[in-house]
Write a protein that holds these residues in place. Structure first.
Motif, PDB file in Angstrom:
ATOM      1  N   ALA A 192      25.950  18.331  17.482  1.00  9.81           N
ATOM      2  CA  ALA A 192      26.214  19.421  16.542  1.00  9.81           C
ATOM      3  C   ALA A 192      25.494  20.709  16.927  1.00  9.81           C
ATOM      4  O   ALA A 192      25.848  21.787  16.449  1.00  9.81           O
ATOM      5  CB  ALA A 192      25.796  19.006  15.135  1.00  9.81           C
ATOM      6  N   GLN A 193      24.489  20.591  17.786  1.00  7.63           N
ATOM      7  CA  GLN A 193      23.723  21.770  18.197  1.00  7.63           C
ATOM      8  C   GLN A 193      24.319  22.382  19.458  1.00  7.63           C
ATOM      9  O   GLN A 193      24.432  21.716  20.480  1.00  7.63           O
ATOM     10  CB  GLN A 193      22.259  21.397  18.452  1.00  7.63           C
ATOM     11  CG  GLN A 193      21.457  21.164  17.195  1.00  7.63           C
ATOM     12  CD  GLN A 193      19.976  20.930  17.506  1.00  7.63           C
ATOM     13  OE1 GLN A 193      19.615  20.571  18.608  1.00  7.63           O
ATOM     14  NE2 GLN A 193      19.127  21.131  16.504  1.00  7.63           N
ATOM     15  N   LYS A 194      24.700  23.650  19.383  1.00  7.06           N
ATOM     16  CA  LYS A 194      25.239  24.341  20.547  1.00  7.06           C
ATOM     17  C   LYS A 194      24.139  25.037  21.340  1.00  7.06           C
ATOM     18  O   LYS A 194      24.316  25.346  22.514  1.00  7.06           O
ATOM     19  CB  LYS A 194      26.287  25.367  20.097  1.00  7.06           C
ATOM     20  CG  LYS A 194      27.528  24.728  19.480  1.00  7.06           C
ATOM     21  CD  LYS A 194      28.575  25.771  19.132  1.00  7.06           C
ATOM     22  CE  LYS A 194      29.815  25.113  18.542  1.00  7.06           C
ATOM     23  NZ  LYS A 194      30.865  26.106  18.183  1.00  7.06           N
ATOM     24  N   VAL A 195      23.007  25.309  20.686  1.00  7.31           N
ATOM     25  CA  VAL A 195      21.864  25.935  21.334  1.00  7.31           C
ATOM     26  C   VAL A 195      20.792  24.878  21.544  1.00  7.31           C
ATOM     27  O   VAL A 195      20.474  24.115  20.622  1.00  7.31           O
ATOM     28  CB  VAL A 195      21.306  27.097  20.478  1.00  7.31           C
ATOM     29  CG1 VAL A 195      20.088  27.720  21.159  1.00  7.31           C
ATOM     30  CG2 VAL A 195      22.379  28.143  20.243  1.00  7.31           C
ATOM     31  N   VAL A 196      20.245  24.818  22.764  1.00  8.99           N
ATOM     32  CA  VAL A 196      19.221  23.820  23.073  1.00  8.99           C
ATOM     33  C   VAL A 196      17.947  24.121  22.296  1.00  8.99           C
ATOM     34  O   VAL A 196      17.435  25.246  22.314  1.00  8.99           O
ATOM     35  CB  VAL A 196      18.921  23.811  24.587  1.00  8.99           C
ATOM     36  CG1 VAL A 196      17.790  22.834  24.902  1.00  8.99           C
ATOM     37  CG2 VAL A 196      20.170  23.444  25.376  1.00  8.99           C
ATOM     38  N   ASN A 197      17.443  23.114  21.616  1.00  2.63           N
ATOM     39  CA  ASN A 197      16.192  23.242  20.878  1.00  2.63           C
ATOM     40  C   ASN A 197      15.040  22.868  21.810  1.00  2.63           C
ATOM     41  O   ASN A 197      14.781  21.687  22.056  1.00  2.63           O
ATOM     42  CB  ASN A 197      16.202  22.329  19.647  1.00  2.63           C
ATOM     43  CG  ASN A 197      14.914  22.404  18.853  1.00  2.63           C
ATOM     44  OD1 ASN A 197      14.078  23.276  19.092  1.00  2.63           O
ATOM     45  ND2 ASN A 197      14.750  21.490  17.908  1.00  2.63           N
ATOM     46  N   THR A 198      14.346  23.860  22.332  1.00  7.07           N
ATOM     47  CA  THR A 198      13.269  23.603  23.307  1.00  7.07           C
ATOM     48  C   THR A 198      12.006  23.063  22.646  1.00  7.07           C
ATOM     49  O   THR A 198      11.064  22.693  23.350  1.00  7.07           O
ATOM     50  CB  THR A 198      12.922  24.900  24.069  1.00  7.07           C
ATOM     51  OG1 THR A 198      12.553  25.914  23.132  1.00  7.07           O
ATOM     52  CG2 THR A 198      14.110  25.375  24.896  1.00  7.07           C
ATOM     53  N   GLN A 199      11.990  22.994  21.318  1.00  2.00           N
ATOM     54  CA  GLN A 199      10.812  22.475  20.615  1.00  2.00           C
ATOM     55  C   GLN A 199      11.055  21.079  20.023  1.00  2.00           C
ATOM     56  O   GLN A 199      10.244  20.584  19.242  1.00  2.00           O
ATOM     57  CB  GLN A 199      10.413  23.436  19.496  1.00  2.00           C
ATOM     58  CG  GLN A 199      10.040  24.820  20.001  1.00  2.00           C
ATOM     59  CD  GLN A 199       9.640  25.763  18.872  1.00  2.00           C
ATOM     60  OE1 GLN A 199       9.639  25.388  17.703  1.00  2.00           O
ATOM     61  NE2 GLN A 199       9.307  26.988  19.228  1.00  2.00           N
ATOM     62  N   CYS A 200      12.146  20.471  20.428  1.00  2.00           N
ATOM     63  CA  CYS A 200      12.511  19.183  19.831  1.00  2.00           C
ATOM     64  C   CYS A 200      11.525  18.068  20.183  1.00  2.00           C
ATOM     65  O   CYS A 200      11.454  17.056  19.477  1.00  2.00           O
ATOM     66  CB  CYS A 200      13.921  18.780  20.259  1.00  2.00           C
ATOM     67  SG  CYS A 200      14.105  18.600  22.053  1.00  2.00           S
TER      68      CYS A 200
END
Length: 257
Positions: A192-200
């Motif tokens: 569902a995320q199109k932008v990578v979450n670099t803090q995941c």
């Protein structure tokens, strides 16, 4: 300038220029690799400060690009001039190098099969050293991230290997925001995320290991590689045999008197 050549031209003009055309493409590819490597080094400031070459304890991918470029450039040049001028000295250098590379590939393959435990230990040590230097070089960082994303793995043997890196270490002395976490490339992707979450990956390893499955990959990259290799052994063997046959054929073509 005097140079050695065959006493009687046994190679047809068409065949000679075909070999020349093949080698000039090889030579230009080597030049492109060299240019890319030197450009990357200039961006890092290595060309102005050569001490930076030894500053990274892990693998610098740019060094690999430069080595490949130098080998391709040298062999391509020798093949071009040797085929065009029928220069026996360059042809001997060319075929000798091709034979050496072929024997080196064969030796590595045999040793990897015979000494699997030793190879596994060296790969583990190599990966751990690169984990330590993860934040020291952007090219190395991108390489590790790509490896973990593609293979759905994290660390050498598992996520806890990121304790080797000072930024991700769970030590109480660490003041890093990434403390007790993992890089974003270890995270299970959310469709569902199109932008990578670099803090995941922040604080993930502070949780119990039973909760890791939903957030990060728990399989180590060495384990992933060991699982991948048997499934693709025929592909790997086929590529190796094809490269070896091409090298052997080229050696026979270029080095026959």
């Amino acid at each position: 300038m005097h140079y050695y050549r065959y006493s009687n031209a046994e190679v047809s003009c068409w065949y000679k220029y075909l070999l020349f055309s093949y080698n000039i493409v090889f030579w230009l590819a080597g030049m492109a690799f060299l240019a890319a490597g030197l450009w990357a080094w200039s961006e890092k400031g290595v060309l102005s400060d050569l001490t930076k070459v030894t500053g990274l304890h892990g693998l610098d991918p740019v060094v690999l690009v430069l080595v490949v470029g130098i080998v391709m450039f040298t062999l391509g040049f020798a093949g071009c001039v040797g085929a065009l001028r029928e220069n026996i000295c360059l042809l001997k250098f060319f075929c000798g190098t091709i034979v050496f590379i072929f024997l080196l590939e064969l030796a590595v393959a045999v040793l990897a099969v015979l000494f699997q435990d030793w190879v596994r230990d060296k790969v583990k040590e190599f990966f751990e050293n690169n984990i330590k230097s993860y934040r020291d070089d952007i090219d190395l960082q991108n390489l590790i991230d790509s490896l973990q994303r593609i293979n759905h793995c994290c660390g050498a043997q598992g996520p806890d290997d990121w304790d080797f890196n000072i930024y991700f270490n769970c030590s109480s002395e660490s003041k890093s925001r990434e403390k007790c976490g993992v890089p974003f490339s270890c995270c299970v992707p959310d469709p569902a995320q199109k932008v990578v979450n670099t803090q995941c990956g922040y604080d993930v390893r502070k949780k119990s290991k039973s909760q890791w499955d939903d957030q990060i990959f728990i399989k180590g990259c060495i384990v992933a590689l060991e699982a991948w290799l048997p499934r693709n052994i025929y592909v790997v063997a086929g590529v190796f045999i094809a490269i070896s046959l091409l090298q052997t054929r080229k050696w026979k073509e270029m080095c026959r008197p």
